[in-house]
Design a protein around this motif. Structure first.
Motif, mmCIF file in Angstrom:
data_model
loop_
_atom_site.group_PDB
_atom_site.id
_atom_site.type_symbol
_atom_site.label_atom_id
_atom_site.label_comp_id
_atom_site.label_asym_id
_atom_site.label_seq_id
_atom_site.Cartn_x
_atom_site.Cartn_y
_atom_site.Cartn_z
ATOM 1 N N ALA A 67 53.309 -3.934 98.334
ATOM 2 C CA ALA A 67 52.844 -3.153 99.466
ATOM 3 C C ALA A 67 52.405 -1.693 98.656
ATOM 4 C CB ALA A 67 53.918 -2.840 100.318
ATOM 5 N N SER A 68 51.167 -1.093 99.219
ATOM 6 C CA SER A 68 50.586 -0.002 98.932
ATOM 7 C C SER A 68 50.172 0.721 100.066
ATOM 8 C CB SER A 68 49.670 -0.232 97.928
ATOM 9 O OG SER A 68 48.984 0.968 97.263
ATOM 10 N N PRO A 69 50.654 2.110 100.270
ATOM 11 C CA PRO A 69 50.046 2.896 101.199
ATOM 12 C C PRO A 69 48.696 3.058 101.340
ATOM 13 C CG PRO A 69 51.042 4.359 99.629
ATOM 14 C CD PRO A 69 51.458 3.060 99.467
ATOM 15 N N LEU A 88 47.177 7.426 105.252
ATOM 16 C CA LEU A 88 48.394 7.446 105.777
ATOM 17 C C LEU A 88 49.689 7.952 104.992
ATOM 18 C CD1 LEU A 88 47.652 4.206 108.238
ATOM 19 C CD2 LEU A 88 47.487 6.831 108.847
ATOM 20 N N LYS A 89 49.261 8.086 103.844
ATOM 21 C CA LYS A 89 50.232 8.080 102.651
ATOM 22 C C LYS A 89 51.449 9.294 103.151
ATOM 23 C CE LYS A 89 50.535 8.362 97.835
ATOM 24 N NZ LYS A 89 49.794 8.422 96.574
ATOM 25 N N ASP A 90 50.736 10.389 103.610
ATOM 26 C CA ASP A 90 51.847 11.559 104.091
ATOM 27 C C ASP A 90 52.406 10.802 105.189
ATOM 28 O OD1 ASP A 90 50.881 12.995 102.058
ATOM 29 O OD2 ASP A 90 49.394 14.121 103.171
ATOM 30 N N GLU A 91 51.841 10.585 106.297
ATOM 31 C CA GLU A 91 52.727 9.969 107.287
ATOM 32 C C GLU A 91 53.815 8.829 106.961
ATOM 33 O OE1 GLU A 91 51.773 7.728 111.646
ATOM 34 O OE2 GLU A 91 50.159 8.784 110.771
ATOM 35 N N LEU A 92 53.330 8.053 106.062
ATOM 36 C CA LEU A 92 54.503 7.034 105.757
ATOM 37 C C LEU A 92 55.629 7.614 105.043
ATOM 38 C CD1 LEU A 92 55.184 4.076 104.998
ATOM 39 C CD2 LEU A 92 53.889 4.145 102.960
ATOM 40 N N PHE A 93 55.485 8.556 104.270
ATOM 41 C CA PHE A 93 56.319 9.134 103.437
ATOM 42 C C PHE A 93 57.518 9.911 104.373
ATOM 43 C CE2 PHE A 93 53.865 9.646 99.228
ATOM 44 C CZ PHE A 93 53.916 8.213 98.967
#
Length: 102
Positions: free
Chosen positions: A67-69, A73-78
């Motif tokens: 899996a890779s963000p 959407l990376k900030d939201e995922l973190f």
């Protein structure tokens, strides 16, 4: 002393040339391995063969999901991972090459 310098320079060049040749051979072998592995995976998948043993070596078909963000959407995922108690999965990094050039 000058003769020793030239001798070592010749030896160094010869070794570097030999290394380059060997690296090319390794690359060619790696390419062949990739091709054969790919074909073996296709055949094992088609025949639904999970594993088999041949000449004392077991060959297994293993699937890995990675899996890779999505970048946007990376900030939201973190943020969501931290809120759900999985903050230990999130860490900041600095690219070593970027830092060195800085």
């Amino acid at each position: 002393m000058e003769n020793k310098i030239f001798q070592l320079a010749d030896e160094l060049k010869e070794l570097k040339d030999k290394k380059k040749c060997v690296e090319q051979v390794v690359k060619e072998i790696s390419d062949q391995i990739f091709e054969i592995e790919s074909e073996l995976v296709k055949l094992m998948t088609r025949s639904e063969t999970q594993n088999f043993t041949k000449n004392g070596t077991m060959f297994c078909l293993i699937s890995n999901i990675k899996a890779s963000p999505i970048a946007s959407l990376k900030d939201e995922l973190f943020k969501n991972l931290k809120e759900q108690g999985y903050g230990d999965l999130v860490y900041e990094t600095v690219n070593a090459n970027s830092l060195s050039s800085f």
